[in-house]
Design an enzyme around this catalytic site. Structure first.
Site, PDB file in Angstrom:
ATOM      1  N   ASP A  43     -12.800 -12.681  50.138  1.00 32.09           N
ATOM      2  CA  ASP A  43     -14.260 -12.619  50.299  1.00 32.09           C
ATOM      3  C   ASP A  43     -14.777 -13.989  50.759  1.00 32.09           C
ATOM      4  O   ASP A  43     -14.482 -15.009  50.133  1.00 32.09           O
ATOM      5  CB  ASP A  43     -14.861 -12.264  48.921  1.00 32.09           C
ATOM      6  CG  ASP A  43     -16.334 -11.911  48.989  1.00 32.09           C
ATOM      7  OD1 ASP A  43     -16.783 -11.452  50.053  1.00 32.09           O
ATOM      8  OD2 ASP A  43     -17.022 -12.083  47.962  1.00 32.09           O
ATOM      9  N   ALA A  65     -24.965  -6.337  47.703  1.00 32.56           N
ATOM     10  CA  ALA A  65     -25.388  -4.955  47.420  1.00 32.56           C
ATOM     11  C   ALA A  65     -25.620  -4.681  45.936  1.00 32.56           C
ATOM     12  O   ALA A  65     -25.732  -3.531  45.526  1.00 32.56           O
ATOM     13  CB  ALA A  65     -24.366  -3.977  47.993  1.00 32.56           C
TER      14      ALA A  65
HETATM   15  P1  13P Z   1     -24.093  -9.464  45.101  1.00 33.10           P
HETATM   16  O1  13P Z   1     -24.436 -10.864  44.740  1.00 33.10           O
HETATM   17  O2  13P Z   1     -25.326  -8.689  45.476  1.00 33.10           O
HETATM   18  O3  13P Z   1     -23.305  -8.770  44.063  1.00 33.10           O
HETATM   19  O4  13P Z   1     -23.179  -9.516  46.424  1.00 33.10           O
HETATM   20  C1  13P Z   1     -21.798  -9.728  46.315  1.00 33.10           C
HETATM   21  C2  13P Z   1     -21.168 -10.022  47.630  1.00 33.10           C
HETATM   22  O5  13P Z   1     -21.725  -9.826  48.675  1.00 33.10           O
HETATM   23  C3  13P Z   1     -19.800 -10.553  47.607  1.00 33.10           C
HETATM   24  O6  13P Z   1     -19.355 -10.876  48.882  1.00 33.10           O
HETATM   25  O1  G3H Z   2     -20.661 -13.442  47.738  1.00 33.33           O
HETATM   26  C1  G3H Z   2     -20.229 -14.141  46.854  1.00 33.33           C
HETATM   27  C2  G3H Z   2     -19.541 -13.503  45.697  1.00 33.33           C
HETATM   28  O2  G3H Z   2     -20.477 -13.069  44.745  1.00 33.33           O
HETATM   29  C3  G3H Z   2     -18.518 -14.436  45.142  1.00 33.33           C
HETATM   30  O3  G3H Z   2     -19.151 -15.473  44.466  1.00 33.33           O
HETATM   31  O4  G3H Z   2     -18.203 -17.537  45.429  1.00 33.33           O
HETATM   32  O5  G3H Z   2     -19.228 -17.501  43.142  1.00 33.33           O
HETATM   33  O6  G3H Z   2     -17.018 -16.407  43.558  1.00 33.33           O
HETATM   34  P1  G3H Z   2     -18.335 -16.826  44.136  1.00 33.33           P
HETATM   35 ZN    ZN Z   3     -20.929 -11.615  50.132  1.00 33.22          ZN
END
Ligand code: 13P
Ligand code: G3H
Ligand code: ZN
Length: 321
Positions: A82, A222
């Site tokens: 991510d 989301a």
């Molecule tokens: P939220 O902060 O809305 O849960 O989004 C999570 C996200 O986009 C992780 O990549």
């Molecule tokens: O979009 C971000 C996710 O919520 C992950 O958050 O970078 O604090 O692990 P983080």
């Molecule tokens: Zn994100």
């Protein structure tokens, strides 16, 4: 059962017209909550690991935890990076066997974003991995400064349909995260703002018209930020602001039907976990066995994920399609 490839999960989700839940994993309890929920709801799942999660838990621990989850469960599981912020981080994850990575160069100008994404795509495709990229910038509706928004796109921070087509063609990315007023965290909107779902429709249509078929779009940010969780956190000693706001579940439902194939949720799991832990701390101040507060936190998170799978993403029951 080994990992299931992200590309196969996407293909089935597009065919079945449901969205894949992409939930962030930082520790064992979160992972167990997600997997148990998906197992009970017979839903496929994308586990996503951020750079911060890797720094917090150590990539090897995360890998081994996920291996345990995969070996103990029957549902299809993909593993995704991510918000990868560099080619090097994406490469590490590809080399470790992630089934997909996100390269997030969305803060860069269009050309630089294409260049960085293409570099990741070229490496990933040679190593059986697929790539999500992002066009537009997730500042969210509350900081929307419209056409003046910056160099990310001609429409400020938001994704422009024609640019999305050009971006996908030039970068070769396999899925695209869009900026349509969405943002991360627990304070997404002020007042009556909401997602620009008309823009989402136009992006999907532009990709279709350009011959890219049913191209998978990704919705970040989301979380719905349920009020009851913020209230509970505050009831038990927390201090969430009055202005918490998330994406209404009805909007996610529409986004899913328009074509958001992957829906990223992290904040809501954090809230569920925090509320449950705070409740134990406040009501049982003598308790100091971590299992006595992490256990309820895991259970609360699992119930939240089950709700998303069944009622929002509509992927429940699709694990073995
Ligand atoms: P939220 O902060 O809305 O849960 O989004 C999570 C996200 O986009 C992780 O990549
Ligand atoms: O979009 C971000 C996710 O919520 C992950 O958050 O970078 O604090 O692990 P983080
Ligand atoms: Zn994100």
């Amino acid at each position: 059962m080994p990992l299931t490839h992200t590309r196969d999960l996407f293909a089935k989700a597009l065919k079945g017209k449901y969205a894949l839940g992409a939930f962030n994993v930082n520790n064992m309890e979160l992972l167990q909550a997600i997997i148990e929920a998906c197992e009970e709801e017979k839903a496929p799942v994308m586990l996503q690991i951020s750079k911060g999660a890797r720094e917090y838990a150590n990539p090897v621990y995360l890998k081994k935890l996920i291996e345990a989850a995969v070996s103990l469960s029957t549902i299809p599981i993909a593993v995704h990076l991510d918000h990868g912020d560099t080619f090097e981080l994406c490469k590490q994850c590809i080399d470790e066997g992630f089934t997909s990575v996100m390269i997030d160069a969305s803060h860069e100008c269009f050309e630089k974003n294409v260049e960085i994404t293409k570099k990741v795509v070229d490496y990933a495709h040679k190593h059986n991995c697929v790539v999500e990229s992002e066009l537009g910038h997730l500042v969210g509706a509350q900081f929307d400064d419209g056409e003046e928004g910056g160099c990310h796109s001609a429409s400020g921070h938001y994704t422009v349909p024609e640019e999305a087509v050009k971006f996908v063609k030039e970068s070769g990315c396999d899925s695209l995260a869009v900026a349509i007023g969405n943002s991360h965290g627990a304070y997404k909107f002020k007042g009556t703002q909401h997602l620009d779902l008309e823009r989402l429709k136009l992006i999907k249509k532009a990709l279709l018209d350009a011959g890219m078929g049913d191209y998978p779009l990704v919705l970040h940010g989301a979380s719905s930020v349920p009020k009851d969780l913020a209230v509970k956190i505050n009831q038990f000693g927390g201090n969430m602001g009055e202005d918490t706001a998330g994406v209404p579940e009805a909007d996610i439902e529409v986004a899913r039907r328009i074509g958001c194939t992957k829906v990223n949720i992290d904040t809501d799991l954090r809230l569920a976990m925090t509320a449950a832990i705070r409740e134990v701390f406040a009501t049982k101040p003598k308790e100091f066995d971590p299992r006595k507060y992490l256990g309820p936190a895991r259970k609360a998170t699992k119930e939240l994920v089950r709700h998303k799978l069944k009622n929002v993403l509509c992927c429940a029951g699709h694990a073995f399609d």
